[in-house]
Motif scaffolding. Structure first.
Motif, PDB file in Angstrom:
ATOM      1  N   ASP A 175       0.841  -1.182   0.000  1.00 27.22           N
ATOM      2  CA  ASP A 175       0.000   0.000   0.000  1.00 27.22           C
ATOM      3  C   ASP A 175       0.884   1.243   0.000  1.00 27.22           C
ATOM      4  OD1 ASP A 175      -2.305   1.502   0.016  1.00 27.22           O
ATOM      5  OD2 ASP A 175      -3.043   0.761   1.940  1.00 27.22           O
TER       6      ASP A 175
ATOM      7  N   ILE B 180      -5.666   7.482  -1.473  1.00 25.54           N
ATOM      8  CA  ILE B 180      -5.369   6.758  -2.709  1.00 25.54           C
ATOM      9  C   ILE B 180      -5.572   7.643  -3.931  1.00 25.54           C
ATOM     10  CG2 ILE B 180      -7.722   5.820  -2.913  1.00 25.54           C
ATOM     11  CD1 ILE B 180      -4.468   3.905  -3.756  1.00 25.54           C
TER      12      ILE B 180
ATOM     13  N   LEU C 175      -3.627   7.771  -7.722  1.00 28.34           N
ATOM     14  CA  LEU C 175      -4.300   7.271  -8.924  1.00 28.34           C
ATOM     15  C   LEU C 175      -4.589   8.410  -9.896  1.00 28.34           C
ATOM     16  CD1 LEU C 175      -6.751   4.594  -7.450  1.00 28.34           C
ATOM     17  CD2 LEU C 175      -4.390   4.310  -8.255  1.00 28.34           C
TER      18      LEU C 175
ATOM     19  N   ARG D  25       3.937  -2.265 -14.724  1.00 30.84           N
ATOM     20  CA  ARG D  25       3.034  -1.480 -13.877  1.00 30.84           C
ATOM     21  C   ARG D  25       2.852  -0.087 -14.456  1.00 30.84           C
ATOM     22  NH1 ARG D  25       6.179  -5.780 -12.417  1.00 30.84           N
ATOM     23  NH2 ARG D  25       5.106  -6.980 -10.816  1.00 30.84           N
TER      24      ARG D  25
ATOM     25  N   MET E 116      -6.750   2.581 -11.933  1.00 27.70           N
ATOM     26  CA  MET E 116      -7.831   2.121 -11.058  1.00 27.70           C
ATOM     27  C   MET E 116      -7.290   1.520  -9.766  1.00 27.70           C
ATOM     28  SD  MET E 116     -10.215   3.116 -12.933  1.00 27.70           S
ATOM     29  CE  MET E 116     -11.618   2.545 -11.980  1.00 27.70           C
ATOM     30  N   GLU E 117      -6.028   1.129  -9.772  1.00 29.92           N
ATOM     31  CA  GLU E 117      -5.415   0.551  -8.569  1.00 29.92           C
ATOM     32  C   GLU E 117      -3.913   0.790  -8.606  1.00 29.92           C
ATOM     33  OE1 GLU E 117      -4.871  -4.076  -9.712  1.00 29.92           O
ATOM     34  OE2 GLU E 117      -6.956  -3.442  -9.474  1.00 29.92           O
ATOM     35  N   LEU E 118      -3.277   0.716  -7.421  1.00 32.01           N
ATOM     36  CA  LEU E 118      -1.857   1.064  -7.301  1.00 32.01           C
ATOM     37  C   LEU E 118      -0.953   0.193  -8.157  1.00 32.01           C
ATOM     38  CD1 LEU E 118      -1.063   1.806  -3.527  1.00 32.01           C
ATOM     39  CD2 LEU E 118      -0.856   3.369  -5.467  1.00 32.01           C
ATOM     40  N   HIS E 119      -1.257  -1.089  -8.226  1.00 31.84           N
ATOM     41  CA  HIS E 119      -0.342  -2.016  -8.902  1.00 31.84           C
ATOM     42  C   HIS E 119      -0.897  -2.495 -10.244  1.00 31.84           C
ATOM     43  CE1 HIS E 119       2.352  -2.062  -5.460  1.00 31.84           C
ATOM     44  NE2 HIS E 119       1.276  -2.139  -4.695  1.00 31.84           N
ATOM     45  N   GLN E 120      -1.667  -1.633 -10.880  1.00 38.32           N
ATOM     46  CA  GLN E 120      -2.283  -1.956 -12.179  1.00 38.32           C
ATOM     47  C   GLN E 120      -1.222  -2.229 -13.239  1.00 38.32           C
ATOM     48  OE1 GLN E 120      -5.358   0.823 -13.153  1.00 38.32           O
ATOM     49  NE2 GLN E 120      -5.216   0.480 -15.349  1.00 38.32           N
TER      50      GLN E 120
END
Length: 335
Positions: free
Chosen positions: A97, A150, A154, A276, A308-312
């Motif tokens: 995170d 977050i 993003l 990523r 859409m997410e940190l580890h996309q």
């Protein structure tokens, strides 16, 4: 008489006014990255002499085995940026995170968030092949005086205020942009200073190098398969030369200087791609565009993708403009 080479510190001060958020904070942040890079470089250059090669025994959020230097580099970059009291948050490829950081006055007054891949290509360490660090900097979007959320991380790549990489190779270089071109600085290890060695770096419009892991060929989309065959065809200035190091920083750095294309498409094994978006693709795309190159997922500009997410993960095609556009043409025709 030879003109004295400009140090990174001198360059930052001289060009601070061209940065759209003119303040000393971004300069201080880049200086903190420079300091951490020198510390990590020292350890990378000792690999094989001390017990810092090999796997650490842990896995990261992506389920990948962490190398000992992954963990070391991650710790050093986070420590250095935290201690400078500039960033309000850090997200790392090696962390599950994001990390929220309060300012020294404990009022959450810091403005910048950093996303970082501390040691890209780290599996190459054990075999003495170049590796790198990639960083991306944004201004927070949530109100100052509150902890980061977050939402601050993003952000689309087109909102980056700075990005860069350090390549630990035959020499150590720091290459970065603040949206006003790309400049490269080489470390003089004797005195510990980075000097401007590659001003105004630009991709040639065309190139003759393609960089892709051809071992995954059977799993690639039809458009990529056909583009690879196009690269290998004897026609005009083709066939192109195949060069793949397996470290994004190293492959990108070579292609920017010599002209070429880097491809890491989706595959049946990695249907969303493997690289990523936030830690690798967005910062490298920012550098590519500032160097007159192009970066795409095959259909869409990388920096226009909404994370859409940190580890996309996303497919990634990047390099000399004409080569990327030709690859996109093959992708469109073979959907």
């Amino acid at each position: 008489m030879t003109r004295k080479k400009q140090t990174l510190g001198e360059f930052i001060i001289e060009h601070q006014a061209s940065f759209k958020y003119s303040s000393g904070e971004l300069s201080s942040l880049i200086n903190s990255i420079r300091l951490a890079a020198k510390v990590v470089n020292h350890e990378v250059n000792k690999a094989g002499l001390v017990d810092i090669i090999g796997q650490s025994g842990d896995t990261n959020i992506q389920g990948e085995d962490q190398q000992k230097l992954d963990v070391y580099a991650n710790t050093k970059f986070i420590q250095t940026m935290t201690n400078r009291n500039i960033v309000c948050g850090i997200a790392s490829e090696e962390e599950d995170d994001f990390i929220s950081i309060n300012s020294q006055d404990e009022n959450h007054q810091n403005k910048y968030v950093v996303l970082i891949d501390p040691l890209d290509g780290s599996t190459n360490i054990d075999v003495n092949v170049s590796v790198g660090t990639i960083f991306s900097i944004y201004r927070r979007v949530t109100p100052q005086g509150t902890p980061v959320t977050i939402e601050d991380f993003l952000q689309k790549g087109n909102q980056q205020v700075a990005a860069g990489y350090i390549v630990y190779g035959t020499s150590t270089m720091l290459v970065y942009t603040t949206g006003d071109g790309v400049n490269g600085f080489t470390l003089n290890p004797a005195i510990g200073s980075f000097y401007l060695s590659h001003p105004d770096m630009e991709f040639p419009e065309d190139g003759n190098i393609y960089s892709v892991n051809e071992g995954n060929y059977l799993d690639f989309p039809q458009g990529i398969k056909k583009y690879i065959k196009y690269c290998q065809m004897e026609e005009g200035d083709r066939p192109y030369t195949s060069r793949y190091i397996g470290s994004l920083v190293s492959d990108f750095h070579r292609n920017m200087i010599k002209g070429g294309i880097y491809l890491y498409p989706k595959s049946t094994k990695n249907p969303n791609g493997k690289l990523r978006l936030l830690y690798e693709c967005n910062p490298i795309a920012f550098l590519a565009e500032q160097a007159k190159g192009k970066a795409s997922d095959g259909f869409t500009r990388i920096m226009d993708i909404q994370p859409m997410e940190l580890h996309q993960r996303v497919p990634f095609i990047c390099g000399s403009r004409n080569m990327v556009e030709k690859a996109e043409e093959f992708m469109r025709e073979n959907q």
